[in-house]
Scaffold this active site. Structure first.
Site, short mmCIF file in Angstrom:
data_model
loop_
_atom_site.label_atom_id
_atom_site.label_comp_id
_atom_site.label_asym_id
_atom_site.label_seq_id
_atom_site.Cartn_x
_atom_site.Cartn_y
_atom_site.Cartn_z
N SER A 125 0.83 -1.21 0.00
CA SER A 125 0.00 0.00 0.00
C SER A 125 0.86 1.26 0.00
CB SER A 125 -0.92 0.00 1.22
OG SER A 125 -1.86 -1.03 1.16
N GLY B 113 -7.13 -15.51 6.07
CA GLY B 113 -7.22 -14.40 7.01
C GLY B 113 -8.63 -14.06 7.42
N THR C 150 -9.42 -12.62 -0.82
CA THR C 150 -9.98 -13.68 -1.67
C THR C 150 -9.64 -15.07 -1.15
OG1 THR C 150 -8.01 -13.63 -3.08
CG2 THR C 150 -9.86 -12.22 -3.72
#
Length: 233
Positions: A62, A147, A229
């Site tokens: 990020s 996760g 995902t």
């Protein structure tokens, strides 16, 4: 202001973020100064740009201003001895900064659903002496897992309930997963990007659990993250 914050060095990048108000706390500033972003970016020529960058496997590191926002948001729960879960740890950069903020005695676990990214985080952190120490003494660990289900760490109660002081999610979830909320301590906080019901927009949510176990969810601002995902088959 984020586009103005790029620098020619790690120090210049962090100082620019601080001067523009994107870093507010001296603790966050110090932790980001102590972790060289170049160790976690694919190219040293772009390491200090305030932009997201691809790290492969449809994942990114990020932009620094987003990492600063996450750290500032979670800071009240990042103290000596705190336990932190970093979901979608990717390059390992934020995992490393989180580890600096919970010393002495804290622990950070980075969860990745792609083994190659889990190994990338380990390699990147191992590029500095400090990073090698954090790995060798167990302060930081990278694991492979889904996760969305959180992580049951060693020493955690069965199901991992009420174990993590802070949870950072670095990919956009379809919802605020109840299992993650269960794993927050009393008190605890989660920083998570979530897709809205249209599936077109994403927003950062702060999820707080108080000492009595009451949960409060607060919608902050729009973002654009890669999705959280299923693991590749």
């Amino acid at each position: 202001m984020a586009w103005r914050c790029s620098g020619a060095s790690n120090r210049e990048l962090v100082e620019n973020l601080f001067q523009n108000g994107l870093i507010e706390s001296p603790r966050v500033k110090g932790a980001m100064l102590s972790v060289d972003r170049a160790h976690f970016c694919p190219s040293p020529n772009t390491a200090y740009l305030d932009t997201p960058q691809s790290i492969g496997h449809s994942a990114t590191i990020s932009a620094p201003h987003m990492h600063a926002s996450a750290l500032e948001s979670l800071l009240p729960y990042l103290n000596a001895g705190s336990r932190v879960l970093d979901i979608g740890s990717g390059s390992g950069y934020l995992t490393a900064v989180l580890a600096e903020l919970v010393q002495p005695g804290g622990r950070v676990v980075g969860v990745e659903h792609i083994r190659e990214l889990k190994e990338l985080g380990e390699r990147n952190l191992g590029r500095s002496q400090r990073g090698r120490e954090l790995l060798s003494d167990g302060t930081v660990e990278f694991v492979v897992g889904d996760g969305r289900r959180g992580w049951v760490d060693r020493g955690a109660p069965e199901g991992g309930k009420e174990y993590w002081d802070a949870i950072h999610v670095g990919a956009a979830a379809g919802e605020v997963h109840g299992g993650l909320v269960e794993q927050l301590r009393r008190p605890g906080r989660m920083f998570i990007p979530v897709e809205d019901t249209s599936g077109l927009d994403q927003y950062i949510w702060l999820v707080d659990k108080d000492k009595e176990g009451n949960v409060n969810k607060k919608k902050l601002y729009g973002v654009r993250y890669v999705p959280l995902t299923d693991p590749p088959r």
